[in-house]
Design an enzyme around this catalytic site. Sequence first.
Site, PDB file in Angstrom:
ATOM      1  N   SER A   1       0.893  -1.248  -0.077  1.00 58.03           N
ATOM      2  CA  SER A   1      -0.002  -0.194   0.023  1.00 58.03           C
ATOM      3  C   SER A   1       0.871   1.244   0.065  1.00 58.03           C
ATOM      4  CB  SER A   1      -0.954   0.007   1.240  1.00 58.03           C
ATOM      5  OG  SER A   1      -1.538   1.177   1.490  1.00 58.03           O
TER       6      SER A   1
ATOM      7  N   TYR B   1      -3.896  -0.843  10.091  1.00 53.49           N
ATOM      8  CA  TYR B   1      -3.563  -1.110   8.548  1.00 53.49           C
ATOM      9  C   TYR B   1      -2.167  -0.472   7.993  1.00 53.49           C
ATOM     10  CZ  TYR B   1      -4.619  -0.935   3.532  1.00 53.49           C
ATOM     11  OH  TYR B   1      -4.682  -1.183   2.179  1.00 53.49           O
TER      12      TYR B   1
HETATM   13  N1  NAP Z   1      -8.155   0.127  -3.141  1.00 50.53           N
HETATM   14  C1  NAP Z   1      -7.168   0.593  -2.819  1.00 50.53           C
HETATM   15  O1  NAP Z   1      -7.086   1.682  -3.065  1.00 50.53           O
HETATM   16  C2  NAP Z   1      -6.048  -0.113  -2.054  1.00 50.53           C
HETATM   17  C3  NAP Z   1      -4.759   0.553  -1.920  1.00 50.53           C
HETATM   18  C4  NAP Z   1      -3.712  -0.004  -1.435  1.00 50.53           C
HETATM   19  C5  NAP Z   1      -3.844  -1.452  -1.209  1.00 50.53           C
HETATM   20  N2  NAP Z   1      -4.722  -2.011  -1.338  1.00 50.53           N
HETATM   21  C6  NAP Z   1      -4.965  -3.676  -0.891  1.00 50.53           C
HETATM   22  O2  NAP Z   1      -5.307  -4.260  -2.033  1.00 50.53           O
HETATM   23  C7  NAP Z   1      -5.854  -5.468  -1.669  1.00 50.53           C
HETATM   24  C8  NAP Z   1      -7.063  -5.753  -2.121  1.00 50.53           C
HETATM   25  O3  NAP Z   1      -7.807  -4.683  -1.718  1.00 50.53           O
HETATM   26  P1  NAP Z   1      -9.208  -4.074  -2.494  1.00 50.53           P
HETATM   27  O4  NAP Z   1      -9.032  -2.728  -2.597  1.00 50.53           O
HETATM   28  O5  NAP Z   1      -9.747  -4.793  -3.672  1.00 50.53           O
HETATM   29  O6  NAP Z   1     -10.500  -4.140  -1.327  1.00 50.53           O
HETATM   30  P2  NAP Z   1     -11.713  -5.266  -1.431  1.00 50.53           P
HETATM   31  O7  NAP Z   1     -12.548  -5.098  -2.307  1.00 50.53           O
HETATM   32  O8  NAP Z   1     -12.180  -4.968   0.257  1.00 50.53           O
HETATM   33  O9  NAP Z   1     -11.027  -6.531  -1.409  1.00 50.53           O
HETATM   34  C9  NAP Z   1     -10.313  -7.154  -0.240  1.00 50.53           C
HETATM   35  C10 NAP Z   1     -10.462  -8.622  -0.793  1.00 50.53           C
HETATM   36  O10 NAP Z   1     -10.005  -9.512   0.575  1.00 50.53           O
HETATM   37  C11 NAP Z   1     -10.696 -10.251   1.031  1.00 50.53           C
HETATM   38  N3  NAP Z   1     -10.648 -10.834   2.296  1.00 50.53           N
HETATM   39  C12 NAP Z   1     -10.795 -10.031   3.326  1.00 50.53           C
HETATM   40  N4  NAP Z   1     -10.952 -10.771   4.372  1.00 50.53           N
HETATM   41  C13 NAP Z   1     -10.735 -12.056   4.179  1.00 50.53           C
HETATM   42  C14 NAP Z   1     -10.513 -13.209   4.724  1.00 50.53           C
HETATM   43  N5  NAP Z   1     -10.752 -13.299   6.229  1.00 50.53           N
HETATM   44  N6  NAP Z   1     -10.617 -14.421   4.131  1.00 50.53           N
HETATM   45  C15 NAP Z   1     -10.500 -14.270   2.943  1.00 50.53           C
HETATM   46  N7  NAP Z   1     -10.602 -13.304   1.834  1.00 50.53           N
HETATM   47  C16 NAP Z   1     -10.605 -12.119   3.025  1.00 50.53           C
HETATM   48  C17 NAP Z   1     -12.090  -9.997   0.456  1.00 50.53           C
HETATM   49  O11 NAP Z   1     -12.979 -10.929   0.500  1.00 50.53           O
HETATM   50  P3  NAP Z   1     -14.669 -10.666   0.679  1.00 50.53           P
HETATM   51  O12 NAP Z   1     -15.236  -9.888  -0.399  1.00 50.53           O
HETATM   52  O13 NAP Z   1     -15.174 -12.008   0.926  1.00 50.53           O
HETATM   53  O14 NAP Z   1     -14.442  -9.658   2.068  1.00 50.53           O
HETATM   54  C18 NAP Z   1     -11.857  -9.371  -0.776  1.00 50.53           C
HETATM   55  O15 NAP Z   1     -11.614 -10.294  -2.023  1.00 50.53           O
HETATM   56  C19 NAP Z   1      -5.882  -5.444   0.067  1.00 50.53           C
HETATM   57  O16 NAP Z   1      -4.741  -5.879   0.474  1.00 50.53           O
HETATM   58  C20 NAP Z   1      -5.767  -3.836   0.298  1.00 50.53           C
HETATM   59  O17 NAP Z   1      -5.586  -3.549   1.487  1.00 50.53           O
HETATM   60  C21 NAP Z   1      -5.917  -1.564  -1.788  1.00 50.53           C
END
Ligand code: NAP
Length: 252
Positions: A144, A157
């Site tokens: 991140s 986080y």
């Molecule tokens: N979006 C951004 O701007 C951003 C920026 C920097 C980093 N990130 C990172 O990118 C990654 C993906 O995030 P995203 O933005 O795509 O957000 P998201 O849509 O909330 O996706 C998060 C994913 O993690 C899964 N997950 C969470 N807890 C879990 C558990 N206990 N067991 C299995 N799966 C679990 C979620 O599954 P469910 O749908 O079932 O909850 C979902 O598939 C994360 O590590 C996040 O920190 C995102």
Amino acid sequence: MTISFDLTGKTAIVTGANTGLGQGIAAALAGAGATVALVGRSSMSETEAAIAAMGGKSFSIKADLSSIAPVGEIISETIRMAGSADILVNNAGIIKRADSLDFTEADWDAVMDVNLKTVFFLSQAFARHLVAENKPGKIINIASLLSFQGGIRIPSYTASKSGLAGLTRLLACEWASKGINVNAIAPGYFDTNNTEALRNDPDRNAAILARIPAGHWGQPEEIGGAAVFLASSASNYIHGTVLPVDGGWLAR
Ligand SMILES: NC(=O)c1ccc[n+]([C@@H]2O[C@H](COP(=O)([O-])OP(=O)(O)OC[C@H]3O[C@@H](n4cnc5c(N)ncnc54)[C@H](OP(=O)(O)O)[C@@H]3O)[C@@H](O)[C@H]2O)c1
């Protein structure tokens, strides 16, 4: 020498592949030829359908990554289904928002468990398999901007993602000599569930957009190219790096 981004014959494990960045990464890896194991606690049907529609191959593995209980089975099930496990993308992650003065132990532990502890033990299970088989492999951690910056109201986080950058470097140092590349991608501000609260806050939304040189929130399809690169032989001499994909945010 020919530079190749082709992943034909490789199997990639992507955690949290049902939505958001994980879905974008899974589709990109499948598009580059990999068979993708879609790992998570929710239905993967949308991602499976998208990959099938483009002629790619995937299968799903149900696993709740809030504990390390499923890590061994994720690797063994991938090998049973696809015959190998070559690429691991640690994408699943959660975020909890509250002022640090009010932040709870439960929210601290929940985030650290998914974002850091499970990532380490799943990576360990994956690397043990590669070492036992004497095979090379690729680990890509989804870090991140909070691997570089402090942020506000997200103490666990920021701790988890800063820790993940350190873990990426440590594992690279231990495993590079075994033919395992460990790197990370640091996404900027992407339009996913993770950032919904920010986009719904007009002030935060405007402040964030004003700082992104590219001028827009990232879309999940804009993350896949970096993942394909770090999963492919084109990046074989890259170890322990954290690659920002942020529309220029860190350059400001
Ligand atoms: N979006 C951004 O701007 C951003 C920026 C920097 C980093 N990130 C990172 O990118 C990654 C993906 O995030 P995203 O933005 O795509 O957000 P998201 O849509 O909330 O996706 C998060 C994913 O993690 C899964 N997950 C969470 N807890 C879990 C558990 N206990 N067991 C299995 N799966 C679990 C979620 O599954 P469910 O749908 O079932 O909850 C979902 O598939 C994360 O590590 C996040 O920190 C995102």
